[in-house]
Scaffold this active site. Structure first.
Site, PDB file in Angstrom:
ATOM      1  N   LYS A 111      41.288  45.568  43.927  1.00 40.93           N
ATOM      2  CA  LYS A 111      40.201  44.589  44.239  1.00 40.93           C
ATOM      3  C   LYS A 111      40.477  43.893  45.596  1.00 40.93           C
ATOM      4  O   LYS A 111      40.552  42.810  45.768  1.00 40.93           O
ATOM      5  CB  LYS A 111      39.989  43.575  43.212  1.00 40.93           C
ATOM      6  CG  LYS A 111      39.472  44.249  41.902  1.00 40.93           C
ATOM      7  CD  LYS A 111      39.018  43.439  40.913  1.00 40.93           C
ATOM      8  CE  LYS A 111      38.686  44.069  39.629  1.00 40.93           C
ATOM      9  NZ  LYS A 111      38.684  43.341  38.481  1.00 40.93           N
ATOM     10  N   ILE A 118      40.362  40.168  50.224  1.00 37.06           N
ATOM     11  CA  ILE A 118      40.109  40.031  48.907  1.00 37.06           C
ATOM     12  C   ILE A 118      38.710  40.693  48.679  1.00 37.06           C
ATOM     13  O   ILE A 118      37.851  40.338  49.528  1.00 37.06           O
ATOM     14  CB  ILE A 118      40.284  38.870  48.215  1.00 37.06           C
ATOM     15  CG1 ILE A 118      39.351  37.648  48.638  1.00 37.06           C
ATOM     16  CG2 ILE A 118      41.967  38.400  48.285  1.00 37.06           C
ATOM     17  CD1 ILE A 118      39.485  36.372  47.942  1.00 37.06           C
ATOM     18  N   CYS A 119      38.409  41.631  47.687  1.00 33.82           N
ATOM     19  CA  CYS A 119      36.985  42.039  47.412  1.00 33.82           C
ATOM     20  C   CYS A 119      36.177  40.771  46.781  1.00 33.82           C
ATOM     21  O   CYS A 119      36.531  40.528  45.508  1.00 33.82           O
ATOM     22  CB  CYS A 119      37.215  43.071  46.219  1.00 33.82           C
ATOM     23  SG  CYS A 119      35.463  43.688  46.316  1.00 33.82           S
ATOM     24  N   LEU A 120      34.978  40.549  47.520  1.00 33.60           N
ATOM     25  CA  LEU A 120      34.092  39.514  47.056  1.00 33.60           C
ATOM     26  C   LEU A 120      32.836  40.024  47.005  1.00 33.60           C
ATOM     27  O   LEU A 120      31.802  39.250  46.784  1.00 33.60           O
ATOM     28  CB  LEU A 120      34.389  38.192  47.853  1.00 33.60           C
ATOM     29  CG  LEU A 120      35.441  37.511  47.738  1.00 33.60           C
ATOM     30  CD1 LEU A 120      35.704  36.408  48.820  1.00 33.60           C
ATOM     31  CD2 LEU A 120      35.986  36.911  46.357  1.00 33.60           C
TER      32      LEU A 120
END
Length: 182
Positions: A111, A118-120
């Site tokens: 993620k 960071i994966c958002l």
């Protein structure tokens, strides 16, 4: 806000919304937006401290307010895990949310994108788009980084991908004390 718990709703409700629709290229309008960003960050920090939920320190890394650096932490199993935090304000800000980076976690979770971003995309970016330009840096931390840390840090710790600083120091100290002295 319908799927959020009461604590999150309460906290988000106490973060001032932005009124200036300006990005880094907008001169004086950007300086006004930056003042609003600081006010929101101060309010969010105050709310966190009042709720005994202090979990980050952040400041602009340049006078233009386009680069931000700091530290964030998460407590898991009564141990504090601390991470350097950084991000740049995108040129298309506030239409585009900042990409929050935790460089020391780069490559340790799926993620996350290259460089420790960071994966958002699934949860936060649609929320940002819906609330543009009212959301700012404090909202990105509250609704993006905080839930990401809560979801990922326990998994990273339990899998051994992230070690507590005391656990990392212990083997080095043990091998140094076991070495023969001359």
């Amino acid at each position: 806000m319908e799927g959020w718990d009461k604590g999150t709703k309460s906290t988000v409700g106490e973060i001032p919304l932005m009124t200036a629709r300006a990005g880094p290229r907008d001169g004086e309008a950007w300086r006004q937006r930056l003042k609003e960003e600081y006010r929101a960050l101060i309010a969010y920090t105050s709310v966190n401290k009042a709720k005994d939920n202090d979990w980050f320190r952040i400041a602009a890394a340049n006078p233009e307010g386009t680069r931000w650096e700091g530290t964030c932490w998460y407590v898991h199993n009564l141990r504090r895990y601390e991470f350097p935090l950084q991000f740049d304000i995108p040129v298309a800000y506030p239409q585009v949310a900042p990409e929050i980076e935790l460089p020391t976690l780069d490559g340790k979770t799926h993620k996350m994108y290259r460089g420790g971003k960071i994966c958002l995309t699934v949860h936060f970016k649609p929320l940002w788009a819906k609330n543009c330009p009212r959301f700012g840096i404090a909202h990105a931390l509250c609704l993006g980084l905080a839930p990401w840390l809560a979801a990922e840090v326990p998994i990273l710790v339990d899998s051994g991908m992230v070690k507590h600083k005391d656990d990392e120091a212990a083997p080095a100290e043990a091998s140094a004390s076991a070495a023969p002295s001359s």
